[in-house]
Design a protein around this motif. Sequence first.
Motif, mmCIF file in Angstrom:
data_model
loop_
_atom_site.group_PDB
_atom_site.id
_atom_site.type_symbol
_atom_site.label_atom_id
_atom_site.label_comp_id
_atom_site.label_asym_id
_atom_site.label_seq_id
_atom_site.Cartn_x
_atom_site.Cartn_y
_atom_site.Cartn_z
ATOM 1 N N LEU A 62 0.829 -1.206 0.000
ATOM 2 C CA LEU A 62 0.000 0.000 0.000
ATOM 3 C C LEU A 62 0.864 1.258 0.000
ATOM 4 N N LEU A 63 2.001 1.216 0.681
ATOM 5 C CA LEU A 63 2.911 2.359 0.655
ATOM 6 C C LEU A 63 3.518 2.568 -0.735
ATOM 7 N N ILE A 64 3.894 1.473 -1.373
ATOM 8 C CA ILE A 64 4.532 1.580 -2.683
ATOM 9 C C ILE A 64 3.514 1.924 -3.770
ATOM 10 N N PHE A 65 2.393 1.212 -3.802
ATOM 11 C CA PHE A 65 1.413 1.377 -4.869
ATOM 12 C C PHE A 65 0.291 2.351 -4.519
ATOM 13 N N GLY A 66 0.336 2.959 -3.338
ATOM 14 C CA GLY A 66 -0.716 3.882 -2.910
ATOM 15 C C GLY A 66 -0.935 5.058 -3.839
ATOM 16 N N PRO A 67 0.118 5.760 -4.259
ATOM 17 C CA PRO A 67 -0.100 6.890 -5.178
ATOM 18 C C PRO A 67 -0.709 6.461 -6.507
ATOM 19 N N TRP A 68 -0.271 5.331 -7.027
ATOM 20 C CA TRP A 68 -0.835 4.824 -8.280
ATOM 21 C C TRP A 68 -2.320 4.475 -8.108
ATOM 22 N N CYS A 69 -2.652 3.811 -6.997
ATOM 23 C CA CYS A 69 -4.051 3.458 -6.730
ATOM 24 C C CYS A 69 -4.907 4.712 -6.566
ATOM 25 N N MET A 70 -4.380 5.713 -5.887
ATOM 26 C CA MET A 70 -5.125 6.946 -5.692
ATOM 27 C C MET A 70 -5.357 7.661 -7.020
ATOM 28 N N ARG A 71 -4.334 7.665 -7.874
ATOM 29 C CA ARG A 71 -4.484 8.294 -9.184
ATOM 30 C C ARG A 71 -5.528 7.561 -10.025
ATOM 31 N N LEU A 72 -5.510 6.237 -9.968
ATOM 32 C CA LEU A 72 -6.480 5.437 -10.712
ATOM 33 C C LEU A 72 -7.905 5.699 -10.225
ATOM 34 N N LEU A 73 -8.083 5.740 -8.917
ATOM 35 C CA LEU A 73 -9.408 6.017 -8.353
ATOM 36 C C LEU A 73 -9.866 7.441 -8.651
ATOM 37 N N THR A 74 -8.935 8.390 -8.614
ATOM 38 C CA THR A 74 -9.275 9.779 -8.914
ATOM 39 C C THR A 74 -9.683 9.941 -10.377
ATOM 40 N N GLU A 75 -8.948 9.301 -11.279
ATOM 41 C CA GLU A 75 -9.301 9.379 -12.694
ATOM 42 C C GLU A 75 -10.666 8.751 -12.966
ATOM 43 N N PHE A 76 -10.945 7.618 -12.327
ATOM 44 C CA PHE A 76 -12.246 6.981 -12.514
ATOM 45 C C PHE A 76 -13.367 7.866 -11.986
ATOM 46 N N THR A 77 -13.172 8.443 -10.809
ATOM 47 C CA THR A 77 -14.196 9.316 -10.235
ATOM 48 C C THR A 77 -14.392 10.563 -11.083
ATOM 49 N N TYR A 78 -13.313 11.145 -11.572
ATOM 50 C CA TYR A 78 -13.418 12.321 -12.439
ATOM 51 C C TYR A 78 -14.182 11.981 -13.709
ATOM 52 N N GLN A 79 -13.862 10.826 -14.315
ATOM 53 C CA GLN A 79 -14.554 10.401 -15.526
ATOM 54 C C GLN A 79 -16.034 10.154 -15.249
ATOM 55 N N LEU A 80 -16.334 9.554 -14.123
ATOM 56 C CA LEU A 80 -17.720 9.282 -13.760
ATOM 57 C C LEU A 80 -18.500 10.574 -13.559
ATOM 58 N N LEU A 81 -17.914 11.538 -12.854
ATOM 59 C CA LEU A 81 -18.598 12.808 -12.620
ATOM 60 C C LEU A 81 -18.675 13.664 -13.885
ATOM 61 N N ALA A 82 -17.665 13.594 -14.737
ATOM 62 C CA ALA A 82 -17.678 14.366 -15.981
ATOM 63 C C ALA A 82 -18.757 13.854 -16.932
ATOM 64 N N ASN A 83 -19.019 12.568 -16.921
ATOM 65 C CA ASN A 83 -20.022 11.982 -17.808
ATOM 66 C C ASN A 83 -21.407 11.888 -17.175
ATOM 67 N N LEU A 84 -21.558 12.418 -15.988
ATOM 68 C CA LEU A 84 -22.842 12.337 -15.288
ATOM 69 C C LEU A 84 -23.997 12.948 -16.082
ATOM 70 N N PRO A 85 -23.833 14.100 -16.721
ATOM 71 C CA PRO A 85 -24.963 14.627 -17.529
ATOM 72 C C PRO A 85 -25.355 13.684 -18.675
ATOM 73 N N ASP A 86 -24.377 13.011 -19.250
ATOM 74 C CA ASP A 86 -24.695 12.045 -20.320
ATOM 75 C C ASP A 86 -25.433 10.840 -19.771
ATOM 76 N N TYR A 87 -25.093 10.447 -18.555
ATOM 77 C CA TYR A 87 -25.765 9.286 -17.947
ATOM 78 C C TYR A 87 -27.218 9.589 -17.600
ATOM 79 N N LEU A 88 -27.493 10.833 -17.274
ATOM 80 C CA LEU A 88 -28.844 11.191 -16.848
ATOM 81 C C LEU A 88 -29.805 11.419 -18.009
ATOM 82 N N LYS A 89 -29.299 11.475 -19.223
ATOM 83 C CA LYS A 89 -30.174 11.659 -20.383
ATOM 84 C C LYS A 89 -31.036 10.468 -20.650
#
Length: 89
Positions: A62-89
Motif C-alpha cells: 500500500l505504501l509503494i502502490f498507494g499513489p498509483w491506486c489513488m491516481r487510478l481512483l481519482t481518474e475513474f471518479t473524475y470520468q464518472l462525474l464528468a459523464n454524469l450529464p450524459d448518464y442522466l439523459k
Amino acid sequence: MNELVIMKVARDALVVVTMVSAPALGLGLVVGLAVSIFQAVTSIQEMTLAIIPKILAVFIALLIFGPWCMRLLTEFTYQLLANLPDYLK
C-alpha cells in the motif's frame, strides 16, 4: 440511462477495483505462500509467524502502490462525474 450504460459503468468500476486491490493481494499471496512453505519445512506452527509477515507485506504494498491506486481512483471518479450529464439523459 439505458442498460448498456449501466453495464459499462459497472464493468469499469469492477476493473478499477480489481486493479487497485491486485498489488496488495498479490504481494500478500506471495508472502503467505513463502511463509507456509517455510512453516512446512521447519514444522513451526506459530500463528503469528503466518500473519505478521502478510500484514507487513500488504502495508508495504500500500505504501509503494498507494499513489498509483489513488491516481487510478481519482481518474475513474473524475470520468464518472464528468459523464454524469450524459448518464442522466
